[in-house]
Write a protein that holds these residues in place. Structure first.
Motif, PDB file in Angstrom:
ATOM      1  N   GLN A 221       0.828  -1.203   0.000  1.00 16.05           N
ATOM      2  CA  GLN A 221       0.000   0.000   0.000  1.00 16.05           C
ATOM      3  C   GLN A 221       0.865   1.258   0.000  1.00 16.05           C
ATOM      4  OE1 GLN A 221      -2.629  -0.410   3.367  1.00 16.05           O
ATOM      5  NE2 GLN A 221      -3.511  -2.310   2.601  1.00 16.05           N
ATOM      6  N   ALA A 222       1.925   1.233   0.812  1.00 15.17           N
ATOM      7  CA  ALA A 222       2.830   2.389   0.867  1.00 15.17           C
ATOM      8  C   ALA A 222       3.570   2.574  -0.449  1.00 15.17           C
ATOM      9  CB  ALA A 222       3.821   2.210   2.013  1.00 15.17           C
ATOM     10  N   LEU A 223       3.989   1.454  -1.059  1.00 17.14           N
ATOM     11  CA  LEU A 223       4.698   1.517  -2.334  1.00 17.14           C
ATOM     12  C   LEU A 223       3.790   2.076  -3.428  1.00 17.14           C
ATOM     13  CD1 LEU A 223       7.186   0.820  -4.099  1.00 17.14           C
ATOM     14  CD2 LEU A 223       6.188  -1.462  -4.416  1.00 17.14           C
ATOM     15  N   ALA A 224       2.544   1.622  -3.462  1.00 16.78           N
ATOM     16  CA  ALA A 224       1.612   2.061  -4.500  1.00 16.78           C
ATOM     17  C   ALA A 224       1.384   3.570  -4.433  1.00 16.78           C
ATOM     18  CB  ALA A 224       0.291   1.322  -4.368  1.00 16.78           C
ATOM     19  N   ARG A 225       1.333   4.107  -3.242  1.00 13.98           N
ATOM     20  CA  ARG A 225       1.087   5.546  -3.108  1.00 13.98           C
ATOM     21  C   ARG A 225       2.255   6.385  -3.624  1.00 13.98           C
ATOM     22  NH1 ARG A 225      -3.107   7.610  -0.260  1.00 13.98           N
ATOM     23  NH2 ARG A 225      -4.584   6.099   0.592  1.00 13.98           N
ATOM     24  N   ARG A 226       3.428   5.775  -3.752  1.00 13.02           N
ATOM     25  CA  ARG A 226       4.592   6.511  -4.267  1.00 13.02           C
ATOM     26  C   ARG A 226       4.684   6.470  -5.795  1.00 13.02           C
ATOM     27  NH1 ARG A 226       7.447   3.707  -0.109  1.00 13.02           N
ATOM     28  NH2 ARG A 226       8.745   2.607  -1.635  1.00 13.02           N
ATOM     29  N   VAL A 227       3.808   5.705  -6.437  1.00 14.57           N
ATOM     30  CA  VAL A 227       3.831   5.634  -7.900  1.00 14.57           C
ATOM     31  C   VAL A 227       3.330   6.957  -8.473  1.00 14.57           C
ATOM     32  CG1 VAL A 227       2.876   4.477  -9.938  1.00 14.57           C
ATOM     33  CG2 VAL A 227       3.506   3.130  -7.919  1.00 14.57           C
ATOM     34  N   PRO A 228       4.108   7.624  -9.315  1.00 12.70           N
ATOM     35  CA  PRO A 228       3.694   8.917  -9.855  1.00 12.70           C
ATOM     36  C   PRO A 228       2.595   8.785 -10.913  1.00 12.70           C
ATOM     37  CG  PRO A 228       5.801   8.272 -10.801  1.00 12.70           C
ATOM     38  CD  PRO A 228       5.470   7.246  -9.759  1.00 12.70           C
ATOM     39  N   VAL A 229       1.771   9.817 -10.993  1.00  8.78           N
ATOM     40  CA  VAL A 229       0.695   9.876 -11.986  1.00  8.78           C
ATOM     41  C   VAL A 229       0.923  11.116 -12.843  1.00  8.78           C
ATOM     42  CG1 VAL A 229      -1.789   9.936 -12.381  1.00  8.78           C
ATOM     43  CG2 VAL A 229      -0.876   8.775 -10.355  1.00  8.78           C
TER      44      VAL A 229
END
Length: 336
Positions: A221-229
């Protein structure tokens, strides 16, 4: 998962999902899209509602997920006589063995687990359905004047039957909006059904072993939130979701005819979060239009309220989402 660089963490994330898929395949035949969407919902920190006719292994799928992930699990069978206290817990009078004095003690209900299977959630009245509202949003339960924090991570995976309406209570819009995905479980293919017959009418299959932990999911969950959009993808999400609202300027006449109420901001949030997880599963470190388009239907299908005209014309929410995807302009932008 240890604290390592993003590229290594992303590879470990994909490897963990592949291990999970391998374990689930011991019990679940086919349903690749359903499995991926349930995992995406969990890795995004959300809840999922599985909808399908009886006998499609919805309950088995959720139970299998619980077996493959080292988390506490409780199944709640929703029935017309189920009460809120049967879910959250209740206060009872208990006598202190040392002093002999009586006091109120809170006995925790099944909601105090990390994975909750809300089986046939639409078979219980709204009063009991509402017992899940605070738990799903705030991850806490309030009883009397005291609030109890639920264990982390916390997921509600619910099932419902779309064809049987007798003795059911449709979920209110506020509760449906708290589910990240509404996942449609379809009939198996002929080859998959043949394999199901071979497995379920022969000798017992292999047991599923846990391959992921709660820490793994929280790290995901923490890793996914760091994925840029990229900005142009964010613009597309905004345009797509806002195009469902009939009060917006420039909304098509088709939407005004077919949609009574559009999706709220939570739809945009969930579409971005789930797209980030899908991007990681595809080996990318940024979100693309493909991610958004692939997940727009399960994110939006339970958040749009159709009009009587749409029902009379046989137009479903899935048809409307398809129309929106085909007619929402793709903003151009630099690929990261």
């Amino acid at each position: 998962m240890p604290d390592i660089s993003d590229s290594q963490a992303a590879a470990q994330f994909v490897n963990g999902y592949q291990k999970l898929r391998a374990e689930l395949s011991k019990r679940i035949v086919g349903q690749e899209d359903v499995i991926e969407q349930v995992f995406i919902a969990m890795a995004a920190g959300g809840h999922a509602l599985l909808e399908g006719v009886p006998g499609l292994a919805k309950t088995l799928l959720v139970k299998s997920f619980a077996d493959a992930i080292h988390l506490t699990f409780r199944r709640i069978q929703f029935t017309p006589d189920l009460m809120p206290a049967d879910i959250t817990g209740t206060e009872i009078i208990q006598e202190d063995e040392q002093t002999g004095r009586r006091k109120m003690v809170f006995m925790r209900g099944p909601i105090f687990s990390q994975i909750i299977l809300a089986d046939e959630i639409n078979r219980t009245p709204p009063k009991t359905q509402a017992a899940l509202l605070e738990a799903m949003q705030e991850r806490s339960v309030t009883v009397g004047q005291e609030t109890f924090v639920l264990p982390r991570p916390f997921f509600v995976l619910a099932t419902q039957n779309p064809i049987e309406q007798e003795g059911t209570y449709p979920l209110p819009e506020a509760q449906k909006d708290r589910f990240l995905f509404l996942i449609k479980v379809a009939y198996p293919t002929r080859d998959d059904e043949r394999e199901i017959l071979a497995r379920t009418t022969g000798t017992a299959g292999d047991d599923i072993r846990p391959v992921l932990s709660g820490e793994d999911l929280q790290a995901a969950q923490a890793l996914a939130r760091r994925v840029p959009v990229p900005d142009h993808v964010t613009d597309f999400v905004l345009d797509l979701v806002r195009a469902t609202r009939t009060t917006e300027a420039g909304v098509s006449s088709y939407v005004k005819q077919m949609v009574g109420w559009g999706a709220g901001p939570r739809a945009s949030q969930h579409l971005i979060l789930s797209s980030k997880v899908r991007a990681l599963l595809r080996g990318r470190t940024h979100v693309t239009m493909d991610d958004v388009e692939a997940l727009a239907t399960p994110v939006l299908r339970h958040r749009l309220v159709t009009t009587f005209h749409a029902e009379a014309e046989g137009v479903t929410v899935d048809h409307i989402v398809k129309h929106l995807l085909e007619n929402t302009k793709r903003p151009s932008g630099k690929v990261m």
